[in-house]
Design a protein around this motif. Structure first.
Motif, PDB file in Angstrom:
ATOM      1  N   THR A  53       0.802  -1.224   0.000  1.00 51.64           N
ATOM      2  CA  THR A  53       0.000   0.000   0.000  1.00 51.64           C
ATOM      3  C   THR A  53       0.841   1.284   0.000  1.00 51.64           C
ATOM      4  O   THR A  53       0.533   2.215  -0.756  1.00 51.64           O
ATOM      5  N   VAL A  57       0.340   4.268  -2.767  1.00 47.80           N
ATOM      6  CA  VAL A  57      -0.089   5.624  -2.428  1.00 47.80           C
ATOM      7  C   VAL A  57       0.839   6.638  -3.101  1.00 47.80           C
ATOM      8  O   VAL A  57       0.394   7.625  -3.699  1.00 47.80           O
ATOM      9  N   ARG A  61      -0.305   9.311  -6.158  1.00 46.53           N
ATOM     10  CA  ARG A  61      -0.144  10.748  -5.957  1.00 46.53           C
ATOM     11  C   ARG A  61       0.777  11.367  -7.011  1.00 46.53           C
ATOM     12  O   ARG A  61       0.490  12.450  -7.529  1.00 46.53           O
ATOM     13  N   ARG A  97      -3.031   5.076   3.739  1.00 46.74           N
ATOM     14  CA  ARG A  97      -4.302   5.715   3.391  1.00 46.74           C
ATOM     15  C   ARG A  97      -4.924   4.930   2.237  1.00 46.74           C
ATOM     16  O   ARG A  97      -4.295   4.667   1.230  1.00 46.74           O
ATOM     17  N   GLY A  98      -6.167   4.574   2.430  1.00 43.24           N
ATOM     18  CA  GLY A  98      -6.825   3.776   1.406  1.00 43.24           C
ATOM     19  C   GLY A  98      -6.435   2.302   1.459  1.00 43.24           C
ATOM     20  O   GLY A  98      -6.674   1.565   0.503  1.00 43.24           O
ATOM     21  N   THR A 102      -7.676  -0.801  -0.938  1.00 47.53           N
ATOM     22  CA  THR A 102      -6.566  -1.439  -1.651  1.00 47.53           C
ATOM     23  C   THR A 102      -6.548  -2.938  -1.382  1.00 47.53           C
ATOM     24  O   THR A 102      -6.418  -3.753  -2.305  1.00 47.53           O
ATOM     25  N   LYS A 157     -10.838   2.979  -4.751  1.00 47.20           N
ATOM     26  CA  LYS A 157      -9.500   3.003  -4.137  1.00 47.20           C
ATOM     27  C   LYS A 157      -8.687   4.188  -4.645  1.00 47.20           C
ATOM     28  O   LYS A 157      -8.070   4.921  -3.871  1.00 47.20           O
ATOM     29  N   THR A 158      -8.687   4.382  -5.948  1.00 41.46           N
ATOM     30  CA  THR A 158      -7.911   5.468  -6.540  1.00 41.46           C
ATOM     31  C   THR A 158      -8.419   6.825  -6.094  1.00 41.46           C
ATOM     32  O   THR A 158      -7.637   7.728  -5.779  1.00 41.46           O
ATOM     33  N   GLN A 161      -7.285   7.400  -2.416  1.00 41.17           N
ATOM     34  CA  GLN A 161      -5.858   7.656  -2.249  1.00 41.17           C
ATOM     35  C   GLN A 161      -5.442   9.007  -2.822  1.00 41.17           C
ATOM     36  O   GLN A 161      -4.425   9.568  -2.421  1.00 41.17           O
ATOM     37  N   GLN A 169     -12.876   8.966   3.789  1.00 41.14           N
ATOM     38  CA  GLN A 169     -13.083   7.925   2.778  1.00 41.14           C
ATOM     39  C   GLN A 169     -14.559   7.791   2.441  1.00 41.14           C
ATOM     40  O   GLN A 169     -14.923   7.661   1.264  1.00 41.14           O
TER      41      GLN A 169
END
Length: 218
Positions: A53, A57, A61, A97-98, A102, A157-158, A161, A169
Motif C-alpha cells: 500500500t 499511495v 499521488r 491511506r486507502g 486497496t 480506491k484510486t 488515495q 473515505q
C-alpha cells in the motif's frame, strides 16, 4: 501444472503466495473446490496488498500531480521522497491511506483472477487442446470476470488515495456515487479490459511455461 490437475508445486512468479498455499492444501490430500480456491486467492491478495500500500499511495499521488492546480501539487521528486514527505508531513499511518479499499481490491482481483483461471482451466480440459490454447482460453475468461469484479473497487480506491487532505473515505465514496452515479464505477470498462485482459493472458501463459520448465528440470 499437470493437465489432470493432480500436481501443483510452489511457484516462483507473481502468484507465489497463492500457489504455495494451494500446494500445501493439495499436499494434505484434499482437492480444493472453486470456493476454496477463491478463499486462497483472497488470502494471498490481502497480504500482498497491505504490504504494498505505501508504494501504491506514492505512485497514485505522483501520477495525479500533473492534473492538479499548481498550488495544490505535491511535487515529489521520486518514490523515496514521496514516502519520506508523507511520513514527515502527514504521519506514518498515511502511508496506508486507502489500505482498506486497496486490500479489498486485491482480494477481489486475486479471488476472481486466480480462482476463475484455475476453474476455467479444469472445465476446458477435454474440450480445448492442451497447451497454450487451453491457457489462453482460461485466462481470457479470467480476465473478463476480473475486470467486471474489480473495476468498482479499483475506482473507489484510486479516488480515496488521491483525495484532498482531510476528506474522509466515506465522503469520497458518497460524493462519487451522488455526482456520477453507480454506473460510473464501470466507467472506462473497455480500456480497463484492454489492459487487464492481455496482462492476465500473458501472466498465466508465462506462468504455465515456467511451471512446465520446472517439471522438466526435476
Amino acid at each position: 501444472l499437470s493437465t489432470d490437475d493432480t500436481e501443483y508445486f510452489p511457484s516462483f512468479d507473481l502468484w507465489d503466495l497463492y500457489n504455495n498455499i494451494l500446494y500445501i492444501y493439495r499436499k494434505n490430500g484434499a482437492a480444493p473446490g472453486f470456493g476454496t480456491k477463491t478463499l486462497l486467492g483472497v488470502a494471498a491478495g490481502s497480504v500482498g496488498a497491505f504490504v504494498g500500500t505505501p508504494a501504491e499511495v506514492a505512485l497514485i499521488r505522483m501520477t495525479a500531480d500533473g492534473r492538479l492546480p499548481v498550488e495544490q501539487r505535491r511535487n515529489y521528486k521520486n518514490v523515496a521522497d514521496a514516502l519520506i514527505r508523507i511520513v514527515r508531513e502527514e504521519g506514518v499511518l498515511k502511508l496506508w491511506r486507502g489500505a482498506t479499499p486497496t486490500v479489498g481490491r486485491a482480494m477481489v482481483v486475486n479471488a476472481a483472477q486466480l480462482s476463475t483461471y484455475s476453474q476455467a482451466r479444469e472445465m476446458f480440459v477435454g474440450y480445448v487442446p492442451d497447451g497454450i490454447t487451453l491457457h489462453f482460453c482460461a485466462s481470457m475468461v479470467s480476465g473478463l470476470i476480473t475486470t467486471i469484479a474489480s473495476m468498482p473497487v479499483d475506482i473507489i480506491k484510486t479516488r480515496i488515495q488521491n483525495a484532498a487532505k482531510g476528506q474522509s473515505q466515506l465522503g469520497v465514496v458518497t460524493s462519487l456515487l451522488k455526482n456520477e452515479g453507480v454506473l460510473s464505477l464501470w466507467k472506462g470498462f473497455l480500456p480497463y479490459y484492454a489492459r487487464l485482459g492481455p496482462h492476465t493472458v500473458l501472466t498465466f501463459i508465462f506462468l504455465e511455461q515456467f511451471n512446465a520448465a520446472y517439471f522438466r528440470m526435476t
